[in-house]
Design an enzyme around this catalytic site. Structure first.
Site, PDB file in Angstrom:
ATOM      1  N   HIS A  34       0.842  -1.217   0.000  1.00  0.00           N
ATOM      2  CA  HIS A  34       0.000   0.000   0.000  1.00  0.00           C
ATOM      3  C   HIS A  34       0.869   1.256   0.000  1.00  0.00           C
ATOM      4  O   HIS A  34       0.507   2.274   0.573  1.00  0.00           O
ATOM      5  CB  HIS A  34      -0.990   0.010   1.177  1.00  0.00           C
ATOM      6  CG  HIS A  34      -2.179  -0.883   0.932  1.00  0.00           C
ATOM      7  ND1 HIS A  34      -3.413  -0.393   0.551  1.00  0.00           N
ATOM      8  CD2 HIS A  34      -2.305  -2.229   0.985  1.00  0.00           C
ATOM      9  CE1 HIS A  34      -4.265  -1.412   0.412  1.00  0.00           C
ATOM     10  NE2 HIS A  34      -3.613  -2.542   0.658  1.00  0.00           N
ATOM     11  N   THR A  35       1.997   1.161  -0.620  1.00  0.00           N
ATOM     12  CA  THR A  35       2.867   2.322  -0.790  1.00  0.00           C
ATOM     13  C   THR A  35       2.827   2.827  -2.231  1.00  0.00           C
ATOM     14  O   THR A  35       3.185   3.966  -2.494  1.00  0.00           O
ATOM     15  CB  THR A  35       4.326   1.945  -0.467  1.00  0.00           C
ATOM     16  OG1 THR A  35       4.618   0.723  -1.141  1.00  0.00           O
ATOM     17  CG2 THR A  35       4.526   1.742   1.032  1.00  0.00           C
ATOM     18  N   GLY A 123      -4.142 -12.726  -4.256  1.00  0.00           N
ATOM     19  CA  GLY A 123      -3.187 -11.638  -4.043  1.00  0.00           C
ATOM     20  C   GLY A 123      -1.906 -11.814  -4.834  1.00  0.00           C
ATOM     21  O   GLY A 123      -0.873 -11.254  -4.469  1.00  0.00           O
ATOM     22  N   LEU A 124      -1.963 -12.584  -5.928  1.00  0.00           N
ATOM     23  CA  LEU A 124      -0.762 -12.799  -6.747  1.00  0.00           C
ATOM     24  C   LEU A 124      -0.906 -12.138  -8.116  1.00  0.00           C
ATOM     25  O   LEU A 124      -0.197 -12.459  -9.054  1.00  0.00           O
ATOM     26  CB  LEU A 124      -0.468 -14.298  -6.890  1.00  0.00           C
ATOM     27  CG  LEU A 124      -0.205 -15.040  -5.573  1.00  0.00           C
ATOM     28  CD1 LEU A 124       0.022 -16.526  -5.829  1.00  0.00           C
ATOM     29  CD2 LEU A 124       0.992 -14.441  -4.841  1.00  0.00           C
ATOM     30  N   SER A 126      -3.406 -11.900 -10.562  1.00  0.00           N
ATOM     31  CA  SER A 126      -3.952 -12.477 -11.786  1.00  0.00           C
ATOM     32  C   SER A 126      -4.464 -11.361 -12.694  1.00  0.00           C
ATOM     33  O   SER A 126      -4.375 -11.452 -13.919  1.00  0.00           O
ATOM     34  CB  SER A 126      -5.070 -13.462 -11.455  1.00  0.00           C
ATOM     35  OG  SER A 126      -6.031 -12.841 -10.634  1.00  0.00           O
ATOM     36  N   ASP A 171       1.641  -3.870  -9.721  1.00  0.00           N
ATOM     37  CA  ASP A 171       1.423  -5.180 -10.329  1.00  0.00           C
ATOM     38  C   ASP A 171       1.661  -5.141 -11.839  1.00  0.00           C
ATOM     39  O   ASP A 171       2.298  -6.039 -12.409  1.00  0.00           O
ATOM     40  CB  ASP A 171      -0.007  -5.659 -10.039  1.00  0.00           C
ATOM     41  CG  ASP A 171      -0.307  -5.657  -8.546  1.00  0.00           C
ATOM     42  OD1 ASP A 171       0.649  -5.578  -7.752  1.00  0.00           O
ATOM     43  OD2 ASP A 171      -1.493  -5.719  -8.178  1.00  0.00           O
TER      44      ASP A 171
HETATM   45  C1  GLA Z   1      -2.828  -4.610  -4.864  1.00  0.00           C
HETATM   46  C2  GLA Z   1      -2.776  -3.437  -5.847  1.00  0.00           C
HETATM   47  C3  GLA Z   1      -1.386  -2.815  -5.858  1.00  0.00           C
HETATM   48  C4  GLA Z   1      -0.894  -2.487  -4.456  1.00  0.00           C
HETATM   49  C5  GLA Z   1      -1.092  -3.672  -3.528  1.00  0.00           C
HETATM   50  C6  GLA Z   1      -0.786  -3.328  -2.099  1.00  0.00           C
HETATM   51  O1  GLA Z   1      -2.023  -5.631  -5.327  1.00  0.00           O
HETATM   52  O2  GLA Z   1      -3.104  -3.870  -7.141  1.00  0.00           O
HETATM   53  O3  GLA Z   1      -1.389  -1.670  -6.678  1.00  0.00           O
HETATM   54  O4  GLA Z   1      -1.523  -1.333  -3.968  1.00  0.00           O
HETATM   55  O5  GLA Z   1      -2.405  -4.188  -3.578  1.00  0.00           O
HETATM   56  O6  GLA Z   1       0.564  -3.103  -1.936  1.00  0.00           O
END
Ligand code: GLA
Length: 383
Positions: A34-35, A123-124, A126, A171
Site C-alpha cells: 500500500h505504498t 493476491g498474486l 492475476s 502489479d
Molecule cells: C494490490 C494493488 C497494488 C498495491 C497492492 C498493495 O495488489 O493492485 O497496486 O496497492 O495491492 O501493496
C-alpha cells in the site's frame, strides 16, 4: 505449467487462424505494501504463474474473447465495447483494448484466447497478468511497441477506470519489467527501478491462506481513502507533500495528532514501510539475509497492527513460518485481507519448510493451504 503448444492449437482450431502468443507473469511482493499509490517504494518479483494470450485478426469488426479458465466467450463490435467491466472477467481484457484505443493505438478487430494459472483472488496479481498479456497481444496487432512503462500505466488505467479497482502501479509494472532471478525495487512516482538478484540459495515459497481477497471496492478502497485523508492534513502544513511518499515520521510527530487515530496509524504504516522497503533492497543487494528477514517481520507487524490489512489466518501462517527452520523472512503479500504469505527460505530447507508449514497451518486452522514453490521470473514477452 501452461502448455503453449496446445493453447496455440486450440486457438487456431476455434478461430481458424494461427495466433501470435504472449505470456505475462503474476507477482509476489517481497515488501512495500500500500505504498505504490502513495508514490512510494515496492519490491516485487514476477513469478512463474502467468496468463497466456493468443491473438489473431478478424475481418468482421468484432472483438471476441474466449477464456479457457471460465469456458466462456464474449463478443462485441470493436466500436461498441461496453463502457465498464461490469464485474465480469472479460472486463480486464476489454478494458485494456478500450484504453489502448482511447490512447490512440490502432487496435483492429481480433479474436483472443486467454488462459492463466495464477491462483485467482490470492493476491498474486492475476488481474495485472491478464491485462499485460492482452496489452502485448493487442499492441502487436496494432504494430505498436510503446515503452514498457507506458504499457504498465495504460493497464493500470484500464483497471482503475474500466474494472473499477483503485489499484496502484506495482502489479502492472512488475509484469512489464520483472527479470528472472531478481526482485525489483520500484520508485512508484518516477518509475525508476533497480533489480536486486535473489541468491540461488534462497527459495521463494508462497503460502495461500485460502482466504479470498478482492481489491475492487471494499477494504482496499477504504485504506486508500484513509491514506489520502492523512496526506491532506500533512499537506495543509507542508504544501510540498504531494503524496504520502514525501512525508517523514517527523511530520507525523508534528501533526499526527490532528488525524483520526486510524488515519494516523495508516500513515505511519506507509511512511515506515517506504523506509523498510529501501532498506530491504539494500540488504538483499548486500546479501544481508538476516536484516532482510527482520525487515519483512517488521513489515508484517506494521501491516497487521497499523494498517490493519491482515487477517487471522495470515497471521497464523506467518507465525507458523517464523517457528520453522530455514526461514529468512515471512509476511502477508499483496493487497491484504487474505491471499498469500511470501516466505524467503534457505533453499536446502525449502522442501521440508513447505510441508511443515502446510501441516502446522492445517493443525491450527483446519484449512488445507496451497503452498507454491516459485521462481522469480521474466517480464511479459512473446512466446
Ligand atoms: C494490490 C494493488 C497494488 C498495491 C497492492 C498493495 O495488489 O493492485 O497496486 O496497492 O495491492 O501493496
Amino acid at each position: 505449467m501452461l502448455d503453449v503448444t496446445g493453447f496455440k492449437k486450440r486457438h487456431a482450431h476455434r478461430f481458424g487462424a494461427d495466433p501470435a502468443v504472449f505470456v505475462a507473469p503474476g507477482r509476489v511482493n517481497l515488501i512495500g505494501e500500500h505504498t505504490d499509490y502513495a508514490g512510494g517504494f515496492v519490491m516485487p518479483a514476477a513469478i512463474d504463474f502467468g496468463t497466456l494470450a493468443a491473438i489473431s485478426p478478424r475481418n468482421d469488426g468484432r472483438v471476441i474473447v474466449w477464456s479457457e479458465n471460465f469456458h466462456e466467450q464474449v463478443s462485441h463490435q470493436i466500436e461498441g465495447l461496453p463502457k465498464n467491466g461490469g464485474g465480469h472477467w472479460s472486463g480486464y481484457p476489454l478494458g485494456v483494448v478500450r484504453i489502448l484505443r482511447e490512447a490512440g493505438f490502432a487496435v483492429p478487430p481480433f479474436s483472443l484466447s486467454v488462459q492463466g494459472d495464477v491462483p485467482l483472488g490470492a493476491g498474486l496479481s492475476s488481474s495485472a497478468s491478464i491485462e499485460v498479456a492482452t496489452a502485448l497481444a493487442a499492441l502487436s496487432l496494432a504494430q505498436a511497441d510503446p515503452p514498457r512503462e507506458e504499457i504498465a500505466r495504460l493497464c493500470q488505467r484500464a483497471e482503475n477506470v474500466y474494472v473499477g479497482a483503485s489499484c496502484g502501479i506495482m502489479d502492472q509494472f512488475i509484469a512489464c519489467r520483472g527479470a528472472e532471478n531478481h526482485a525489483l525495487l520500484l520508485d512508484c512516482r518516477s518509475l525508476g527501478y533497480r533489480l536486486a538478484p535473489i541468491p540461488e540459495n534462497v527459495s521463494l515459497v508462497i503460502a495461500n491462506t485460502m482466504v479470498r481477497h478482492a481489491i475492487a471496492g471494499g477494504e482496499y478502497g477504504i485504506r486508500r481513502g484513509e491514506v489520502e485523508e492523512g496526506t491532506e492534513i500533512l499537506r495543509s502544513h507542508r504544501p510540498e507533500i504531494q503524496l504520502l511518499r514525501d512525508a517523514t515520521t517527523k511530520d507525523l510527530e508534528l501533526w499526527g495528532a490532528e488525524m483520526p487515530e486510524n488515519v494516523l496509524r495508516r500513515c505511519r504504516h506507509v511512511i515506515t514501510e517506504n523506509l523498510r522497503t529501501v532498506a530491504a533492497a539494500d540488504a538483499l543487494a548486500a546479501g544481508n539475509l538476516k536484516k532482510l528477514g527482520d525487515l519483512m517481520a517488521a513489515a508484517h507487524a506494521s501491516y497487521r497492527d497499523d494498517f490493519e490489512a491482515s487477517c487471522e489466518e495470515a497471521d497464523t501462517m506467518v507465525g507458523a513460518a517464523q517457528r520453522l527452520p530455514g526461514l529468512i523472512g515471512a509476511r502477508l503479500t499483496g493487497g491484504g485481507f487474505g491471499g498469500c504469505t511470501v516466505n524467503l527460505v534457505h533453499a536446502d530447507r525449502a522442501e521440508a519448510f513447505a510441508s511443515r508449514l502446510h501441516n502446522d497451518y492445517r493443525a491450527r486452522t483446519g484449512i488445507d493451504a496451497e503452498i507454491y514453490r516459485c521462481h522469480a521470473s521474466a517480464a511479459a514477452h512473446a512466446v
